[in-house]
Design a protein around this motif. Structure first.
Motif, PDB file in Angstrom:
ATOM      1  N   GLN A 197       8.144  -5.048   0.318  1.00 30.99           N
ATOM      2  CA  GLN A 197       7.648  -4.188  -1.404  1.00 30.99           C
ATOM      3  C   GLN A 197       6.433  -4.758  -1.849  1.00 30.99           C
ATOM      4  O   GLN A 197       6.144  -6.113  -2.430  1.00 30.99           O
ATOM      5  N   LYS A 198       5.535  -3.613  -1.770  1.00 27.98           N
ATOM      6  CA  LYS A 198       3.695  -4.412  -2.417  1.00 27.98           C
ATOM      7  C   LYS A 198       2.998  -2.711  -3.033  1.00 27.98           C
ATOM      8  O   LYS A 198       3.045  -2.026  -2.829  1.00 27.98           O
ATOM      9  N   LYS A 199       2.565  -3.299  -4.124  1.00 28.88           N
ATOM     10  CA  LYS A 199       1.836  -2.157  -5.228  1.00 28.88           C
ATOM     11  C   LYS A 199       0.705  -1.665  -4.238  1.00 28.88           C
ATOM     12  O   LYS A 199      -0.015  -2.821  -3.419  1.00 28.88           O
ATOM     13  N   ARG A 200       1.054  -0.593  -3.785  1.00 29.90           N
ATOM     14  CA  ARG A 200      -0.244  -0.067  -3.533  1.00 29.90           C
ATOM     15  C   ARG A 200      -0.196  -0.465  -2.553  1.00 29.90           C
ATOM     16  O   ARG A 200       0.075  -1.057  -1.518  1.00 29.90           O
ATOM     17  N   HIS A 201      -0.790   0.686  -1.031  1.00 27.07           N
ATOM     18  CA  HIS A 201      -0.894   0.806   0.171  1.00 27.07           C
ATOM     19  C   HIS A 201      -2.385  -0.003   0.509  1.00 27.07           C
ATOM     20  O   HIS A 201      -3.548   0.034  -0.502  1.00 27.07           O
ATOM     21  N   MET A 202      -2.834  -0.666   1.805  1.00 24.62           N
ATOM     22  CA  MET A 202      -3.912  -0.976   2.319  1.00 24.62           C
ATOM     23  C   MET A 202      -4.185  -0.058   3.090  1.00 24.62           C
ATOM     24  O   MET A 202      -3.643   0.194   4.351  1.00 24.62           O
ATOM     25  N   PHE A 203      -4.899   0.756   2.849  1.00 25.14           N
ATOM     26  CA  PHE A 203      -5.678   1.775   3.812  1.00 25.14           C
ATOM     27  C   PHE A 203      -7.299   1.174   4.598  1.00 25.14           C
ATOM     28  O   PHE A 203      -7.371   1.702   6.147  1.00 25.14           O
ATOM     29  N   ILE A 204      -8.055   0.615   4.256  1.00 24.46           N
ATOM     30  CA  ILE A 204      -8.829   0.559   5.107  1.00 24.46           C
ATOM     31  C   ILE A 204      -9.147  -1.271   4.915  1.00 24.46           C
ATOM     32  O   ILE A 204      -9.998  -1.729   5.574  1.00 24.46           O
ATOM     33  N   GLY A 205      -9.223  -1.462   3.980  1.00 29.02           N
ATOM     34  CA  GLY A 205      -8.911  -3.579   3.722  1.00 29.02           C
ATOM     35  C   GLY A 205     -10.632  -3.629   2.346  1.00 29.02           C
ATOM     36  O   GLY A 205     -10.135  -3.199   2.102  1.00 29.02           O
ATOM     37  N   SER A 206     -10.697  -4.720   2.829  1.00 29.89           N
ATOM     38  CA  SER A 206     -11.850  -5.098   2.048  1.00 29.89           C
ATOM     39  C   SER A 206     -13.193  -5.582   3.042  1.00 29.89           C
ATOM     40  O   SER A 206     -13.631  -5.954   4.061  1.00 29.89           O
ATOM     41  N   LYS A 207     -14.590  -6.424   2.364  1.00 29.05           N
ATOM     42  CA  LYS A 207     -15.607  -5.996   2.579  1.00 29.05           C
ATOM     43  C   LYS A 207     -15.533  -7.577   3.212  1.00 29.05           C
ATOM     44  O   LYS A 207     -15.297  -8.625   2.120  1.00 29.05           O
ATOM     45  N   ASN A 208     -16.332  -8.102   4.566  1.00 24.39           N
ATOM     46  CA  ASN A 208     -16.804  -9.593   4.754  1.00 24.39           C
ATOM     47  C   ASN A 208     -17.832 -10.203   3.780  1.00 24.39           C
ATOM     48  O   ASN A 208     -18.829  -9.090   3.203  1.00 24.39           O
ATOM     49  N   LYS A 209     -18.297 -10.719   4.384  1.00 25.17           N
ATOM     50  CA  LYS A 209     -19.513 -11.847   3.923  1.00 25.17           C
ATOM     51  C   LYS A 209     -20.532 -11.110   4.171  1.00 25.17           C
ATOM     52  O   LYS A 209     -21.367 -10.647   2.998  1.00 25.17           O
ATOM     53  N   ASP A 210     -21.019 -10.168   5.406  1.00 25.77           N
ATOM     54  CA  ASP A 210     -22.057  -8.943   4.466  1.00 25.77           C
ATOM     55  C   ASP A 210     -22.048  -8.092   4.732  1.00 25.77           C
ATOM     56  O   ASP A 210     -22.680  -6.600   4.780  1.00 25.77           O
ATOM     57  N   GLY A 211     -21.147  -7.375   3.785  1.00 28.20           N
ATOM     58  CA  GLY A 211     -20.831  -6.496   2.723  1.00 28.20           C
ATOM     59  C   GLY A 211     -20.606  -5.605   3.586  1.00 28.20           C
ATOM     60  O   GLY A 211     -20.358  -3.952   3.028  1.00 28.20           O
ATOM     61  N   LYS A 212     -20.273  -5.854   4.739  1.00 24.72           N
ATOM     62  CA  LYS A 212     -18.917  -4.193   5.379  1.00 24.72           C
ATOM     63  C   LYS A 212     -17.697  -4.214   5.576  1.00 24.72           C
ATOM     64  O   LYS A 212     -17.001  -4.835   5.231  1.00 24.72           O
ATOM     65  N   GLU A 213     -17.218  -2.855   5.899  1.00 31.30           N
ATOM     66  CA  GLU A 213     -16.109  -3.068   6.253  1.00 31.30           C
ATOM     67  C   GLU A 213     -15.308  -3.984   7.053  1.00 31.30           C
ATOM     68  O   GLU A 213     -15.280  -4.103   7.793  1.00 31.30           O
ATOM     69  N   GLU A 214     -13.905  -5.019   6.823  1.00 30.46           N
ATOM     70  CA  GLU A 214     -13.674  -5.080   7.848  1.00 30.46           C
ATOM     71  C   GLU A 214     -12.695  -5.103   8.851  1.00 30.46           C
ATOM     72  O   GLU A 214     -11.900  -4.169   8.717  1.00 30.46           O
ATOM     73  N   ALA A 215     -12.739  -5.662   9.269  1.00 33.49           N
ATOM     74  CA  ALA A 215     -12.193  -4.627  10.870  1.00 33.49           C
ATOM     75  C   ALA A 215     -11.191  -5.374  10.595  1.00 33.49           C
ATOM     76  O   ALA A 215     -10.446  -6.502  11.059  1.00 33.49           O
TER      77      ALA A 215
END
Length: 220
Positions: A197-215
């Motif tokens: 169990q963990k707080k909050r779901h992960m729908f999109i992830g985080s940004k990479n070094k270039d500022g784009k959404e991490e695939a």
């Protein structure tokens, strides 16, 4: 209240019955380590890649699962040749001559279990990114779907229940490396409740070094 589409490969929440649905109409296929769908030609090796195979059919959402049952697996015929029983071995017994001692059958050696490293821990959503609607949580075994107001509403009350391990398929049984439960049907496997169990779901992830959404791979 929106309904959840039960078509394989879709799983979205919908309110419009005429909305387009993209899904897999055939049952899953697992054979000699390869994974795919009976309605598609794509075959992959990992479970994450299997869940990312693009749907091949367009239709309408449904709350009734009409996927045909997979064909039963037929076991190969047993060979006619049967190994002979172990023969006795002659053992020297001093002056009294020799005596025979039956050989004990040796147990088959079990294959060494593969020691694969655990999968990397998935990160959390970047709070600066907007979360679109109908995004599936990317943690394994979690079936949560984002709504239109997920980004604007407070997410402190979210509880994500997922599997930190890998999917495990062996001789017809299905389960997760992080759990002890094993099932036979794919639908039952997808319903195995997460063990972490963990707080909050992960729908999109985080940004990479270039500022784009991490695939990241989409998993359920």
């Amino acid at each position: 209240m929106p309904d959840k589409c039960v078509h394989k490969g879709c799983g979205k929440n919908f309110t419009d019955e005429n909305e387009d649905c993209y899904y897999h109409p055939g049952p899953p296929v697992f054979h000699e380590g390869q994974k795919g769908w009976n309605c598609c030609k794509s075959r992959v090796l990992t479970f994450d890649e299997f869940l990312s195979i693009p749907p091949c059919t367009a239709g309408k959402h449904s709350t009734v699962d009409d996927t045909p049952a997979p064909e039963p697996v037929t076991k190969p015929d047993e060979p006619d040749h049967i190994a002979p029983p172990p023969q006795p071995v002659a053992v020297s017994n001093g002056d009294s001559g020799t005596s025979t001692v039956p050989r004990k059958p040796q147990p088959p050696q079990e294959a060494a279990a593969s020691t694969q490293p655990p999968p990397p821990e998935l990160e959390s959503d970047d709070p600066s990114l907007d979360i679109p609607a109908n995004k599936n949580c990317r943690r394994r075994g979690c079936n949560a779907v984002s709504s239109a107001d997920t980004s604007s509403s407070s997410r402190d009350g979210e509880e994500c229940v997922f599997h930190p391990g890998q999917a495990l398929f062996h001789e017809g049984s299905k389960g997760w490396t992080c759990c002890k439960r094993r099932v036979l049907e794919f639908d039952e496997f997808m319903k195995i409740e997460g063990c972490k169990q963990k707080k909050r779901h992960m729908f999109i992830g985080s940004k990479n070094k270039d500022g784009k959404e991490e695939a990241l791979m989409t998993v359920r």
